[in-house]
Write an enzyme that holds these catalytic residues in place. Structure first.
Site, PDB file in Angstrom:
ATOM      1  N   GLY A  44      -3.778   0.031 -13.017  1.00 50.17           N
ATOM      2  CA  GLY A  44      -4.820  -0.429 -12.095  1.00 50.17           C
ATOM      3  C   GLY A  44      -5.430   0.768 -11.381  1.00 50.17           C
ATOM      4  N   ARG A  78      -8.371  -1.154 -17.494  1.00 53.20           N
ATOM      5  CA  ARG A  78      -9.314  -1.558 -18.555  1.00 53.20           C
ATOM      6  C   ARG A  78     -10.646  -0.837 -18.444  1.00 53.20           C
ATOM      7  NH1 ARG A  78      -9.270  -7.787 -17.014  1.00 53.20           N
ATOM      8  NH2 ARG A  78      -9.956  -6.696 -15.150  1.00 53.20           N
ATOM      9  N   LYS A 181       2.961  -6.147  -2.870  1.00 52.21           N
ATOM     10  CA  LYS A 181       2.790  -7.520  -2.417  1.00 52.21           C
ATOM     11  C   LYS A 181       1.344  -7.966  -2.680  1.00 52.21           C
ATOM     12  CE  LYS A 181       0.944  -6.961   2.087  1.00 52.21           C
ATOM     13  NZ  LYS A 181      -0.109  -7.673   2.538  1.00 52.21           N
ATOM     14  N   LYS A 215       7.383   3.105   7.279  1.00 52.37           N
ATOM     15  CA  LYS A 215       6.872   3.706   8.523  1.00 52.37           C
ATOM     16  C   LYS A 215       8.008   4.366   9.289  1.00 52.37           C
ATOM     17  CE  LYS A 215       2.811   0.790   9.012  1.00 52.37           C
ATOM     18  NZ  LYS A 215       1.620   1.631   9.068  1.00 52.37           N
ATOM     19  N   ASP A 268      -0.231 -12.429   4.827  1.00 54.80           N
ATOM     20  CA  ASP A 268      -0.684 -11.036   4.718  1.00 54.80           C
ATOM     21  C   ASP A 268       0.192 -10.075   5.535  1.00 54.80           C
ATOM     22  OD1 ASP A 268      -2.625  -9.184   3.718  1.00 54.80           O
ATOM     23  OD2 ASP A 268      -3.516  -9.070   5.708  1.00 54.80           O
ATOM     24  N   HIS A 273       5.659  -7.889   6.636  1.00 50.61           N
ATOM     25  CA  HIS A 273       5.832  -6.728   7.520  1.00 50.61           C
ATOM     26  C   HIS A 273       6.592  -7.078   8.814  1.00 50.61           C
ATOM     27  CE1 HIS A 273       3.089  -5.138   4.698  1.00 50.61           C
ATOM     28  NE2 HIS A 273       1.952  -5.383   5.327  1.00 50.61           N
ATOM     29  N   ARG A 495      -8.546 -10.776  22.947  1.00 45.92           N
ATOM     30  CA  ARG A 495      -7.085 -10.734  22.832  1.00 45.92           C
ATOM     31  C   ARG A 495      -6.541 -11.814  21.893  1.00 45.92           C
ATOM     32  NH1 ARG A 495      -3.962 -11.936  26.802  1.00 45.92           N
ATOM     33  NH2 ARG A 495      -2.373 -10.481  26.114  1.00 45.92           N
ATOM     34  N   TRP A 517       1.494   1.305  30.444  1.00 46.40           N
ATOM     35  CA  TRP A 517       2.088   2.488  29.811  1.00 46.40           C
ATOM     36  C   TRP A 517       1.226   3.699  30.162  1.00 46.40           C
ATOM     37  CZ3 TRP A 517       1.468   4.823  24.476  1.00 46.40           C
ATOM     38  CH2 TRP A 517       2.579   5.616  24.149  1.00 46.40           C
TER      39      TRP A 517
HETATM   40  N1  LIG Z   1      -6.349  -2.617  -1.437  1.00 51.14           N
HETATM   41  C1  LIG Z   1      -5.488  -2.574  -0.422  1.00 51.14           C
HETATM   42  O1  LIG Z   1      -5.783  -2.063   0.662  1.00 51.14           O
HETATM   43  C2  LIG Z   1      -4.120  -3.155  -0.584  1.00 51.14           C
HETATM   44  C3  LIG Z   1      -3.726  -3.731  -1.770  1.00 51.14           C
HETATM   45  N2  LIG Z   1      -2.451  -4.213  -1.902  1.00 51.14           N
HETATM   46  C4  LIG Z   1      -1.999  -4.801  -3.167  1.00 51.14           C
HETATM   47  O2  LIG Z   1      -2.124  -3.852  -4.198  1.00 51.14           O
HETATM   48  C5  LIG Z   1      -2.476  -4.457  -5.413  1.00 51.14           C
HETATM   49  C6  LIG Z   1      -3.771  -3.873  -5.933  1.00 51.14           C
HETATM   50  O3  LIG Z   1      -4.778  -4.085  -4.969  1.00 51.14           O
HETATM   51  P1  LIG Z   1      -6.268  -3.574  -5.133  1.00 51.14           P
HETATM   52  O4  LIG Z   1      -6.287  -2.194  -5.676  1.00 51.14           O
HETATM   53  O5  LIG Z   1      -6.969  -3.858  -3.888  1.00 51.14           O
HETATM   54  O6  LIG Z   1      -6.793  -4.552  -6.262  1.00 51.14           O
HETATM   55  P2  LIG Z   1      -8.113  -4.475  -7.111  1.00 51.14           P
HETATM   56  O7  LIG Z   1      -8.769  -5.812  -7.037  1.00 51.14           O
HETATM   57  O8  LIG Z   1      -8.928  -3.277  -6.791  1.00 51.14           O
HETATM   58  O9  LIG Z   1      -7.505  -4.384  -8.585  1.00 51.14           O
HETATM   59  C7  LIG Z   1      -6.945  -3.199  -9.115  1.00 51.14           C
HETATM   60  C8  LIG Z   1      -7.355  -3.095 -10.580  1.00 51.14           C
HETATM   61  O10 LIG Z   1      -6.784  -4.173 -11.275  1.00 51.14           O
HETATM   62  C9  LIG Z   1      -7.655  -4.610 -12.294  1.00 51.14           C
HETATM   63  N3  LIG Z   1      -7.925  -6.029 -12.061  1.00 51.14           N
HETATM   64  C10 LIG Z   1      -8.514  -6.604 -10.995  1.00 51.14           C
HETATM   65  N4  LIG Z   1      -8.576  -7.927 -11.131  1.00 51.14           N
HETATM   66  C11 LIG Z   1      -8.013  -8.211 -12.310  1.00 51.14           C
HETATM   67  C12 LIG Z   1      -7.762  -9.409 -13.016  1.00 51.14           C
HETATM   68  N5  LIG Z   1      -8.103 -10.590 -12.521  1.00 51.14           N
HETATM   69  N6  LIG Z   1      -7.160  -9.336 -14.220  1.00 51.14           N
HETATM   70  C13 LIG Z   1      -6.788  -8.150 -14.710  1.00 51.14           C
HETATM   71  N7  LIG Z   1      -7.004  -6.986 -14.083  1.00 51.14           N
HETATM   72  C14 LIG Z   1      -7.598  -7.017 -12.897  1.00 51.14           C
HETATM   73  C15 LIG Z   1      -8.912  -3.804 -12.167  1.00 51.14           C
HETATM   74  O11 LIG Z   1      -8.812  -2.763 -13.115  1.00 51.14           O
HETATM   75  P3  LIG Z   1      -9.506  -2.832 -14.531  1.00 51.14           P
HETATM   76  O12 LIG Z   1     -10.495  -3.943 -14.546  1.00 51.14           O
HETATM   77  O13 LIG Z   1     -10.122  -1.477 -14.676  1.00 51.14           O
HETATM   78  O14 LIG Z   1      -8.376  -3.045 -15.459  1.00 51.14           O
HETATM   79  C16 LIG Z   1      -8.833  -3.211 -10.809  1.00 51.14           C
HETATM   80  O15 LIG Z   1      -9.463  -1.955 -10.715  1.00 51.14           O
HETATM   81  C17 LIG Z   1      -2.556  -5.942  -5.103  1.00 51.14           C
HETATM   82  O16 LIG Z   1      -1.309  -6.493  -5.355  1.00 51.14           O
HETATM   83  C18 LIG Z   1      -2.853  -5.965  -3.617  1.00 51.14           C
HETATM   84  O17 LIG Z   1      -2.462  -7.156  -3.014  1.00 51.14           O
HETATM   85  C19 LIG Z   1      -1.528  -4.118  -0.897  1.00 51.14           C
HETATM   86  C20 LIG Z   1      -1.863  -3.557   0.307  1.00 51.14           C
HETATM   87  C21 LIG Z   1      -3.186  -3.058   0.580  1.00 51.14           C
HETATM   88  O1  LIG Z   2      -0.495  -5.050   4.107  1.00 52.14           O
HETATM   89  C1  LIG Z   2      -1.428  -4.999   4.876  1.00 52.14           C
HETATM   90  O2  LIG Z   2      -1.388  -4.107   5.878  1.00 52.14           O
HETATM   91  C2  LIG Z   2      -2.594  -3.656   6.466  1.00 52.14           C
HETATM   92  C3  LIG Z   2      -2.179  -2.938   7.747  1.00 52.14           C
HETATM   93  O3  LIG Z   2      -1.423  -1.814   7.417  1.00 52.14           O
HETATM   94  P1  LIG Z   2      -1.288  -0.611   8.476  1.00 52.14           P
HETATM   95  O4  LIG Z   2      -0.334   0.327   7.830  1.00 52.14           O
HETATM   96  O5  LIG Z   2      -2.674  -0.053   8.649  1.00 52.14           O
HETATM   97  O6  LIG Z   2      -0.789  -1.205   9.727  1.00 52.14           O
HETATM   98  C4  LIG Z   2      -3.531  -4.802   6.753  1.00 52.14           C
HETATM   99  O7  LIG Z   2      -4.777  -4.289   7.196  1.00 52.14           O
HETATM  100  C5  LIG Z   2      -3.765  -5.581   5.481  1.00 52.14           C
HETATM  101  O8  LIG Z   2      -4.551  -6.721   5.774  1.00 52.14           O
HETATM  102  C6  LIG Z   2      -2.457  -6.035   4.897  1.00 52.14           C
HETATM  103  O9  LIG Z   2      -2.685  -6.556   3.598  1.00 52.14           O
END
Ligand SMILES: NC(=O)C1=CN([C@@H]2O[C@H](COP(=O)(O)OP(=O)(O)OC[C@H]3O[C@@H](n4cnc5c(N)ncnc54)[C@H](OP(=O)(O)O)[C@@H]3O)[C@@H](O)[C@H]2O)C=CC1
Ligand SMILES: O=C1O[C@H](COP(=O)(O)O)[C@@H](O)[C@H](O)[C@H]1O
Length: 540
Positions: A44, A78, A181, A215, A268, A273, A495, A517
């Site tokens: 990904g 992909r 997650k 953290k 979330d 967390h 708040r 604080w």
């Molecule tokens: N983004 C964030 O800030 C955070 C994300 N996460 C978790 O990390 C993981 C990745 O998140 P994130 O990077 O935002 O996700 P994205 O939606 O950006 O997906 C990552 C990659 O997965 C592939 N993808 C997306 N959707 C699909 C699909 N339906 N079927 C197959 N491939 C798919 C795509 O790559 P391609 O099409 O090139 O194969 C895409 O670039 C998730 O589990 C998310 O919950 C956790 C904390 C924070």
């Molecule tokens: O997992 C998540 O955490 C972020 C907050 O992370 P932090 O390290 O900046 O406190 C939150 O914004 C996001 O919604 C959630 O998916």
């Protein structure tokens, strides 16, 4: 940048430069026991998390000498990208000057492939085993990092297991899988996912990330609790009145509304967390610091928590205010959505130590502040012979995770001056910025990735922990999904709903109204229109 906390440990700094002549390399590899051919595959790699968190974390480790100099970081997805295009996409997310970025990026390559079928996986395996073949006799480490939506975890893990599992048999070789997650939406979907992954990889190879476990202050909470004699006697229902664990963000869903709307704030932030932080506050001392001893205790305490009752919950959703959009103004959020962006829930840990003590977990987006903290409020001092109302002057231990890591203990002291019986609230204050000037406190992601490379699962969520956490929230989540609970509107930047303060008051929380604080007070005083003060930072 101070290197004080960044001393690489021998167990992972393992490889010679690839630029060394092959014969020299082979000889060197084979004569040093701990040499490792490390390949990290970011699945990904085209996505948001990969460029925001995963690659910058890997660069942090690389820059500070925690990765072998010949590490190979292979992006897989992909999207049609070349190595150059991937590097150009990542470059702005990295730190340091051009040269430092390039030094890291030259280790990053890209393999395009699908998540179904065999072709892509075979291509990836070809790259991995081709590389490992050059290091025969040396241990090889493969870290598969799934930066992908969980909906594709089963097919991706199945592809990896079927086609990308040909790890050399050399002693010390390993293969580990990091997953992000959300791990399901409720107890049954989480168990279903765990079952599928569990049939492919044993628990010892699965690293479930909850980045709050990475953290500094979450890790410190565990140490502080069990290393300090003075805390042990008060850490129970006899002395502690209530515990608050708070997460606040001063921004909304920021373009992630589509994702957020299908989960909501409880899934979330709270179920994972904040519940992990609760476990650190409430657990018993483990037998040792072995990851499984620690996780055994966390599971035990989580299993003592009854599912949340609906009357112990306040939900909210932010609305437009002061030019800031409301939650449903986000075009990726379905109109009329009732998904909570704020929740406060009270939990009770039914065991000897905690029976009757409310633990309030509170999280919200688009609030008036950005912070995460744990606040342990003690009972009023009995037979209070000094001036002032002991009910309103409570000892509190506050662990601030972010911003500006700190631990402070609110104390009742004599107000400076001629009156002996005159009391005030002051604090014993460990402010990390002041106490450890110049020390880098690494971000959660580099720590966790390094732990995975070292094979330390302490800060990863075990399957039974996950099950116990989902069991607490699943009935509530179903009630929320069915729209059975009111969702109170609150203005962006406020708040949160006032009903949450009422919930806190019911939990016995008493605000020390005349106390602030000092760091916050100082900031307020120096800001235009700030609160003023006596200029010396004292809160007396
Ligand atoms: N983004 C964030 O800030 C955070 C994300 N996460 C978790 O990390 C993981 C990745 O998140 P994130 O990077 O935002 O996700 P994205 O939606 O950006 O997906 C990552 C990659 O997965 C592939 N993808 C997306 N959707 C699909 C699909 N339906 N079927 C197959 N491939 C798919 C795509 O790559 P391609 O099409 O090139 O194969 C895409 O670039 C998730 O589990 C998310 O919950 C956790 C904390 C924070
Ligand atoms: O997992 C998540 O955490 C972020 C907050 O992370 P932090 O390290 O900046 O406190 C939150 O914004 C996001 O919604 C959630 O998916």
């Amino acid at each position: 940048m101070s290197e004080a906390v960044l001393v690489p440990q021998g167990s992972i700094l393992l490889e010679s430069e690839l630029s060394a002549p092959l014969s020299e390399r082979e000889c060197w590899h084979c004569s040093v026991e701990k040499k490792l051919c490390l390949s990290i595959v970011v699945l990904g790699a085209s996505g948001d998390l990969a460029s925001k968190k995963t690659y910058p974390a890997l660069q942090f480790l690389f820059r500070n000498g925690f990765l072998p100099h010949n590490v190979s970081i292979i992006g897989y997805a992909r999207s049609p990208l070349t190595d150059h295009q991937l590097r150009d996409k990542l470059r702005p997310r990295l730190s340091g000057g051009e040269e430092e970025r390039d030094a890291f990026l030259k280790h990053c390559t890209y393999v395009q492939g699908d998540y179904v079928g065999s072709q892509g996986w075979q291509g990836l395996e070809g790259v991995l085993s081709g590389r490992e073949g050059k290091y025969h006799g040396c241990p090889c480490g493969r870290l598969y990092y799934l930066a992908l939506p969980p909906s594709v975890y089963p097919q991706v893990c199945s592809g990896l297991k079927t086609y990308c599992d040909a790890l050399p048999k050399t002693e010390g070789s390993w293969l580990r899988v990091i997953v992000e997650k959300p791990f399901g939406r409720d107890l049954s979907s989480s168990e279903e996912l765990a079952e599928v992954l569990g049939q492919l990889y044993p628990e010892s190879q699965l690293y479930r990330i909850d980045h709050y476990l990475g953290k500094e202050m979450a890790q410190n909470l565990f140490v502080m609790r069990f290393a300090n004699m003075f805390l042990s006697p008060v850490w129970n229902r006899n002395c502690i009145s209530n515990v608050q664990i708070t997460f606040k963000e001063d921004f909304g869903t920021q373009g992630r509304g589509g994702y957020f709307d299908t989960f909501g704030i409880i899934r979330d932030v709270i179920q994972n967390h904040l519940t992990q932080l609760l476990a650190f506050v409430a657990m018993e001392k483990p037998l040792s610091i072995h990851p499984d001893d620690i996780r055994d205790e966390k599971v035990k305490v989580l299993r003592c928590i009854q599912p949340v009752q609906e009357h112990h919950v306040v939900l909210g959703q932010y609305t437009a205010a002061d030019g800031q959009p409301g939650y449903t103004d986000d075009p990726t959020v379905p109109s009329g959505s009732k998904t909570p962006t704020f929740a406060a829930v009270t939990l009770f840990v039914d065991n000897d130590r905690w029976s009757g003590v409310p633990f309030v977990l509170k999280a919200g987006k688009a609030l008036n502040d950005r912070k995460a903290e744990i606040r342990v409020q003690l009972r009023p001092t009995p037979h209070f012979v000094f001036g002032g109302n002991p009910e309103r002057m409570r000892n509190e231990l506050v662990v601030r995770l972010q911003p500006d890591e700190a631990i402070y203990l609110k104390m009742i002291v004599k107000r400076p001056g001629l009156e002996t019986g005159d009391c005030a609230i002051s604090e014993l204050d460990l402010d990390y910025g002041k106490r450890y000037p110049g020390v880098v406190i690494p971000d959660a992601y580099p720590r966790l990735i390094l732990d995975a490379i070292r094979g330390d699962q302490q800060h990863f969520v075990r399957r039974d922990e996950l099950r116990a956490a989902w069991a607490i929230f699943t009935p509530l989540l179903h009630a929320v999904d069915e729209g059975r609970l009111p969702v109170h509107p609150y203005p962006y930047g406020s708040r949160g709903p006032p009903e949450a303060d009422e919930l806190l008051a019911r939990a016995g929380f008493v605000q020390n109204l005349d106390y602030k604080w000092p760091h916050k007070a100082a900031a307020a005083a120096s800001s235009p229109g700030g609160a003023g003060g006596n200029g010396n930072g004292a809160r007396l």
